[in-house]
Design an enzyme around this catalytic site. Sequence first.
Site, PDB file in Angstrom:
ATOM      1  N   ARG A 137       1.677   4.769  11.779  1.00 21.77           N
ATOM      2  CA  ARG A 137       0.112   4.243  11.257  1.00 21.77           C
ATOM      3  C   ARG A 137      -0.060   2.891  12.111  1.00 21.77           C
ATOM      4  NH1 ARG A 137       0.909   2.668   5.301  1.00 21.77           N
ATOM      5  NH2 ARG A 137       2.054   0.463   5.382  1.00 21.77           N
ATOM      6  N   GLU A 176      -4.411  -3.782   6.090  1.00 23.14           N
ATOM      7  CA  GLU A 176      -3.766  -4.378   6.037  1.00 23.14           C
ATOM      8  C   GLU A 176      -3.554  -4.852   7.740  1.00 23.14           C
ATOM      9  OE1 GLU A 176       0.394  -3.624   4.988  1.00 23.14           O
ATOM     10  OE2 GLU A 176       0.499  -4.414   2.503  1.00 23.14           O
ATOM     11  N   GLU A 333      -2.119  -4.627  -3.945  1.00 22.72           N
ATOM     12  CA  GLU A 333      -1.239  -3.648  -4.243  1.00 22.72           C
ATOM     13  C   GLU A 333      -0.110  -4.522  -4.382  1.00 22.72           C
ATOM     14  OE1 GLU A 333       0.429  -1.725  -0.232  1.00 22.72           O
ATOM     15  OE2 GLU A 333      -2.627  -1.601   0.703  1.00 22.72           O
ATOM     16  N   TRP A 341      10.980  -0.617   2.219  1.00 22.70           N
ATOM     17  CA  TRP A 341      11.310  -0.429   3.680  1.00 22.70           C
ATOM     18  C   TRP A 341      11.840  -2.084   3.292  1.00 22.70           C
ATOM     19  CZ3 TRP A 341       8.783  -5.228   3.097  1.00 22.70           C
ATOM     20  CH2 TRP A 341       8.130  -5.190   1.608  1.00 22.70           C
ATOM     21  N   LYS A 382       8.514   8.211   0.683  1.00 26.72           N
ATOM     22  CA  LYS A 382       8.284   8.516  -0.771  1.00 26.72           C
ATOM     23  C   LYS A 382       9.444   7.955  -1.655  1.00 26.72           C
ATOM     24  CE  LYS A 382      11.660  11.707   2.093  1.00 26.72           C
ATOM     25  NZ  LYS A 382      10.469  10.986   4.114  1.00 26.72           N
ATOM     26  N   PHE A 383      10.462   7.106  -1.145  1.00 28.52           N
ATOM     27  CA  PHE A 383      11.135   6.470  -1.892  1.00 28.52           C
ATOM     28  C   PHE A 383      10.780   5.331  -2.480  1.00 28.52           C
ATOM     29  CE2 PHE A 383      14.552   8.835   1.154  1.00 28.52           C
ATOM     30  CZ  PHE A 383      14.564   9.965   0.117  1.00 28.52           C
ATOM     31  N   HIS A 384       8.775   5.284  -2.346  1.00 29.47           N
ATOM     32  CA  HIS A 384       8.180   4.020  -3.272  1.00 29.47           C
ATOM     33  C   HIS A 384       7.933   4.105  -4.230  1.00 29.47           C
ATOM     34  CE1 HIS A 384       5.633   0.556  -2.965  1.00 29.47           C
ATOM     35  NE2 HIS A 384       5.484   0.419  -1.944  1.00 29.47           N
TER      36      HIS A 384
HETATM   37  C1  GLA Z   1       1.480  -1.745   2.307  1.00 28.99           C
HETATM   38  C2  GLA Z   1       0.521  -0.684   2.831  1.00 28.99           C
HETATM   39  C3  GLA Z   1       0.297   0.424   1.522  1.00 28.99           C
HETATM   40  C4  GLA Z   1       2.068   0.720   1.863  1.00 28.99           C
HETATM   41  C5  GLA Z   1       2.618  -0.320   0.813  1.00 28.99           C
HETATM   42  C6  GLA Z   1       4.301  -0.219   0.873  1.00 28.99           C
HETATM   43  O1  GLA Z   1       1.379  -2.697   1.862  1.00 28.99           O
HETATM   44  O2  GLA Z   1      -0.747  -1.221   2.303  1.00 28.99           O
HETATM   45  O3  GLA Z   1       0.335   1.174   2.595  1.00 28.99           O
HETATM   46  O4  GLA Z   1       2.620   0.838   2.492  1.00 28.99           O
HETATM   47  O5  GLA Z   1       2.686  -1.524   1.780  1.00 28.99           O
HETATM   48  O6  GLA Z   1       4.749  -1.005  -0.165  1.00 28.99           O
END
Ligand code: GLA
Length: 691
Positions: A137, A176, A333, A341, A382-384
Amino acid sequence: MTTTTPSTPEQRDDHRPSVHPGPSTPRWPRGARTIRYGGDYNPEQWPEAVWREDVALMRDAGVDLVSLGIFSWVLLEPRPGQYDFRGMDAVMDLLGDAGVDVDLGTPTAAPPAWLWDRYPDEHPVTRDGVVLGRGSRGLLSPSGPGYRAAAAAVTEQLAARYAGHPALAMWHVHNEYGAPISESYDVHSVRAFRAWLAERYGSVEALNAAWGTTFWGQRYADWAEVDAPRTAATTVNQAQRLDFARFTSDALLACYTAERDVIRQYTPDLAVTTNFMATNCPSLDYWKWAREVDVVANDHYLAAERTDNHVLLSMDADLTRSLAGGRPWMLMEHSTSAVNWQPRNLAKRPGELGRNSLAHLGRGADAVMFFQFRASRTGAEKFHSAMLPHAGADSRVWREVVGLGADLGRLAEVRDSRVPARVAVLWDWESSWAQDLEWRPSVDLRHRERTEAWYAALWRRGVTIDFRHPSHDLSAYDLVVAPASYLLRAQDGAALTRYVDGGGHLVVSFGSGLVDEHDAVHPGGFPGPLADVLGLRVEEFLPFRDGETGTLASGGTGRFWADDVVLEGAVPVDVFVDGRAAGQPAVTRNDRGTGSAWYVSTALDDGTLDAFVGDVLVAAGIAGDLLPEGVETVERVGEDTRWRFLFNHGDGAVELPDGLAAGTDVLGVLDDHGDVRVLPPGAAAVLASEV
Ligand code: GLA
């Protein structure tokens, strides 16, 4: 390339924040007067039956705002210019019918495969020349005309279609900016960089002077010779790199404002924003960005393995509020539990989700949102963790999510109150860009490290701070701290001098005032425009070996750094008694009228720093006793009520000291034992009292 007419230095210097921080057109999401609660919602990953279940669960948890469609470009525009809004229509209607408002995303952080195919010369290029590909992305070249046109087109389609939709409460542009793409060295970026330089400098001669290109024979005769500072044989012109960092922030900002301006044609009254990463995005000058959003929104993730991550959370929230100019902001968020990550993705322990959320609220957030509502089964994340984890609704995380929704309901009156601060800490992205380049006096000269150290010392005393850029009006603050403010313009140094002369108190740490806006050493040496107010000169830096320390007369230790100082009015407060800096002052004080300016030439150990901060607060007339270990406090103040937020980040119960214990326990979490009020381990309490 043609050159523009040279403008005056003031006109050209549009790279400075305005005197006051914050959005220039502030707006809040339309709709309910609540602490907004919710998260990213990605229903496109699920069949329609699941959407209905989601909406029912959202209502159970008190969710009233979701961010939608952030990565759905290819679903909305499967082929160039062919749009399909059926899925989005259905979700918007479903949410609207359920009373869940929508923060509608523009999907431009997920360019479709067809866009990559269309514009091969717009693929981002790293400093080392690696051409980045699809399958992840981000964006194409921030300066790519094809990308920008396509982004504007899909944004316009969305804005036109949903402008009047009852669920639409605000806009979430892109995602972001600055991550994962910031600097790009593609041909379009190089071309745009040259135009940006021509605008800034007016002539190639002025560029040569600003960049000091006589050194190493780098002189340019024509704009076309100027390149982006890509990897070269050895270190690249540092002023050039600093300008490329500025350009990059501006190029991405232009991507944002282009989409925002399209949206404004359709919904002029709705808030438009993009999500920041306040302390965690090294590549954007958010002081400038914050002027362009209608409401500051921030993403924050704990550095899971750091045991002081709750202090860093507070620092991030304070910077976010400062970017918002003190107005309420949105926590766009954070995570209910582990992310996916980091090297080791530690799960949050019971209560931590709520404690983190209320810590943001205490520092000015009026919206608490998560990434994401329902955990993904497929894909990179998927592990978030999520509000609704893979384990489903019969889980601790979901129960805590529901509990938090109820708590936010009880705290609704906090909304729109302010967080007062009497101390400002300077924060300047341009300075940190310059400071973090190669070939500095020591790798230990780090703005971030010093900022965290000073922030933590003030946090341990429950002293709330605002962050400020050196060019901001600082007159409202009783104390200003400049932690390793490497790049300091002459006029900002002069303003700090006037601040002290007007009765202010200033603390400057080592490595400050070394260079001007072009990364050139100030005439007259160090610490440049601060020498006069500090009452000293630095003849030479004395950086330490790795791990080396020096003992101070006070019994403390200094690390990383010392200076050969010549006192010119300042008095020594603490002195090195051994080591490479023996005899040199570690701390000095220069009184000017009722103001004072302190210089700290080394990294003090925590105990010595705590004692020093205590002395400075006394001088500035600010109360701030050391709090019991692990306890955090901050206050929000409304028209009639003040809310004291208290957090116990430790494992043991804490008796609240006098002065912190008064007020109505809104969430009912304290243990009252007669006159003594106890904050249980892991608790977050809010005490309300009359102003
Ligand atoms: C960022 C992104 C989200 C997601 C989170 C995961 O903040 O904006 O789309 O990828 O990280 O922690």
